[in-house]
Design a protein around this motif. Structure first.
Motif, PDB file in Angstrom:
ATOM      1  N   ASN A  27       5.288  20.146   2.093  1.00 16.37           N
ATOM      2  CA  ASN A  27       5.571  20.629   1.450  1.00 16.37           C
ATOM      3  C   ASN A  27       4.829  21.966   1.479  1.00 16.37           C
ATOM      4  N   ASP A  28       5.287  22.326   3.168  1.00 17.50           N
ATOM      5  CA  ASP A  28       4.556  23.944   2.912  1.00 17.50           C
ATOM      6  C   ASP A  28       3.326  24.117   3.650  1.00 17.50           C
ATOM      7  N   ALA A  29       2.567  23.138   3.471  1.00 17.37           N
ATOM      8  CA  ALA A  29       0.945  23.135   3.166  1.00 17.37           C
ATOM      9  C   ALA A  29       0.334  22.902   4.882  1.00 17.37           C
ATOM     10  N   ASP A  30      -0.343  23.147   5.437  1.00 17.34           N
ATOM     11  CA  ASP A  30      -1.469  22.895   6.657  1.00 17.34           C
ATOM     12  C   ASP A  30      -1.385  21.163   7.187  1.00 17.34           C
ATOM     13  N   TRP A  31      -0.644  20.270   6.771  1.00 16.63           N
ATOM     14  CA  TRP A  31      -1.746  18.634   7.485  1.00 16.63           C
ATOM     15  C   TRP A  31      -3.007  18.707   6.532  1.00 16.63           C
ATOM     16  N   GLU A  32      -3.582  19.633   8.120  1.00 17.10           N
ATOM     17  CA  GLU A  32      -5.197  19.737   8.037  1.00 17.10           C
ATOM     18  C   GLU A  32      -5.946  20.107   6.458  1.00 17.10           C
ATOM     19  N   LEU A  33      -5.302  20.998   5.704  1.00 16.91           N
ATOM     20  CA  LEU A  33      -5.306  20.655   4.718  1.00 16.91           C
ATOM     21  C   LEU A  33      -5.472  19.687   3.986  1.00 16.91           C
ATOM     22  N   MET A  34      -4.111  18.424   3.882  1.00 20.66           N
ATOM     23  CA  MET A  34      -4.687  17.652   3.145  1.00 20.66           C
ATOM     24  C   MET A  34      -4.568  16.199   3.683  1.00 20.66           C
ATOM     25  N   GLY A  35      -5.516  15.976   4.840  1.00 19.37           N
ATOM     26  CA  GLY A  35      -6.141  14.836   4.815  1.00 19.37           C
ATOM     27  C   GLY A  35      -5.459  13.959   6.106  1.00 19.37           C
ATOM     28  N   GLU A  36      -4.259  14.670   6.986  1.00 17.94           N
ATOM     29  CA  GLU A  36      -3.765  14.497   8.100  1.00 17.94           C
ATOM     30  C   GLU A  36      -3.381  13.017   8.073  1.00 17.94           C
ATOM     31  N   LEU A  37      -4.173  12.597   8.838  1.00 12.47           N
ATOM     32  CA  LEU A  37      -2.975  11.242   8.965  1.00 12.47           C
ATOM     33  C   LEU A  37      -3.036  10.604   7.618  1.00 12.47           C
ATOM     34  N   ASP A  38      -4.546  10.621   6.874  1.00 13.19           N
ATOM     35  CA  ASP A  38      -4.918   9.782   5.428  1.00 13.19           C
ATOM     36  C   ASP A  38      -3.950  10.160   4.375  1.00 13.19           C
ATOM     37  N   TYR A  39      -2.993  11.595   4.778  1.00 19.86           N
ATOM     38  CA  TYR A  39      -2.283  11.792   2.867  1.00 19.86           C
ATOM     39  C   TYR A  39      -1.012  10.541   2.581  1.00 19.86           C
ATOM     40  N   GLU A  76       0.873  -0.702  -0.454  1.00 16.88           N
ATOM     41  CA  GLU A  76       0.035  -0.222  -0.314  1.00 16.88           C
ATOM     42  C   GLU A  76       0.504   1.557  -0.358  1.00 16.88           C
ATOM     43  N   PRO A  77       0.266   2.150  -0.520  1.00 19.23           N
ATOM     44  CA  PRO A  77       1.422   3.622  -0.248  1.00 19.23           C
ATOM     45  C   PRO A  77       1.315   3.878   0.725  1.00 19.23           C
ATOM     46  N   TRP A  78       2.575   4.745   1.326  1.00 16.92           N
ATOM     47  CA  TRP A  78       2.344   4.928   2.565  1.00 16.92           C
ATOM     48  C   TRP A  78       1.636   6.648   2.970  1.00 16.92           C
ATOM     49  N   ASP A  79       1.091   6.300   4.120  1.00 17.02           N
ATOM     50  CA  ASP A  79      -0.037   7.321   4.472  1.00 17.02           C
ATOM     51  C   ASP A  79       0.973   8.027   5.901  1.00 17.02           C
ATOM     52  N   ILE A  80       0.823   9.342   6.444  1.00 17.82           N
ATOM     53  CA  ILE A  80       1.189   9.412   7.597  1.00 17.82           C
ATOM     54  C   ILE A  80       0.722   9.021   8.520  1.00 17.82           C
ATOM     55  N   ARG A  81      -0.395   7.349   9.169  1.00 22.81           N
ATOM     56  CA  ARG A  81      -0.623   6.929  10.120  1.00 22.81           C
ATOM     57  C   ARG A  81       0.408   6.071  10.592  1.00 22.81           C
ATOM     58  N   ASN A  82       1.139   5.490   8.727  1.00 23.49           N
ATOM     59  CA  ASN A  82       1.878   4.690   8.583  1.00 23.49           C
ATOM     60  C   ASN A  82       3.765   5.503   9.082  1.00 23.49           C
ATOM     61  N   LEU A  83       3.533   6.414   8.507  1.00 21.66           N
ATOM     62  CA  LEU A  83       4.833   7.204   8.594  1.00 21.66           C
ATOM     63  C   LEU A  83       4.942   7.379   9.712  1.00 21.66           C
ATOM     64  N   LEU A  84       4.489   7.879  11.065  1.00 20.62           N
ATOM     65  CA  LEU A  84       4.697   7.963  12.390  1.00 20.62           C
ATOM     66  C   LEU A  84       4.577   7.291  12.743  1.00 20.62           C
ATOM     67  N   LYS A  85       3.891   5.416  12.714  1.00 18.41           N
ATOM     68  CA  LYS A  85       4.584   4.599  13.309  1.00 18.41           C
ATOM     69  C   LYS A  85       6.778   3.827  12.770  1.00 18.41           C
ATOM     70  N   TRP A  86       6.231   4.622  11.469  1.00 19.91           N
ATOM     71  CA  TRP A  86       7.494   4.174  11.513  1.00 19.91           C
ATOM     72  C   TRP A  86       8.697   5.167  11.954  1.00 19.91           C
ATOM     73  N   ILE A  87       8.818   6.329  12.217  1.00 20.41           N
ATOM     74  CA  ILE A  87       9.248   7.446  12.468  1.00 20.41           C
ATOM     75  C   ILE A  87       9.855   6.801  14.306  1.00 20.41           C
ATOM     76  N   LYS A  88       8.591   6.776  14.414  1.00 23.18           N
ATOM     77  CA  LYS A  88       8.619   6.214  16.299  1.00 23.18           C
ATOM     78  C   LYS A  88       9.725   4.810  15.738  1.00 23.18           C
TER      79      LYS A  88
END
Length: 101
Positions: free
Chosen positions: A72-84, A34-46
């Motif tokens: 990319n300089d935009a607030d993640w709330e505009l990008m779908g947050e964890l689902d981006y 699956e493509p990486w989303d922010i939710r999985n990214l945060l787990k990976w970063i942790k």
């Protein structure tokens, strides 16, 4: 096979102190079906980047309140947050707005 993608993650405003003081990390994320989303990214970063006091960065499956996330300089709330879904060459910036005394 899918190509692994390089991303830059930046930590500022004190957040870098949880990452050995390193402000910029260039990371090649492992391939996954699956493509990486922010939710999985945060787990990976942790698991892979965070060096100390994860409770100051992660809360539940998201970042702690007080940590601003820019994609990319935009607030993640505009990008779908964890689902981006991360795109190739995305820059993700985490800025701590928490200043303890």
């Amino acid at each position: 096979s899918k190509i692994s993608v390089v991303h830059c993650f930046y930590f500022r405003g004190g957040a870098e102190l949880l990452f050995d003081g390193v402000k910029k990390h260039q990371v090649t994320l492992p391939c996954q079906p699956e493509p990486w989303d922010i939710r999985n990214l945060l787990k990976w970063i942790k698991q892979n980047l965070l060096k100390e006091r994860p409770e100051l960065f992660i809360q539940g499956e998201s970042v702690r309140p007080g940590i601003l996330v820019l994609i990319n300089d935009a607030d993640w709330e505009l990008m779908g947050e964890l689902d981006y879904k991360l795109q190739d060459q995305d820059n993700v910036l985490f800025i701590s707005t928490l200043h303890g005394g």
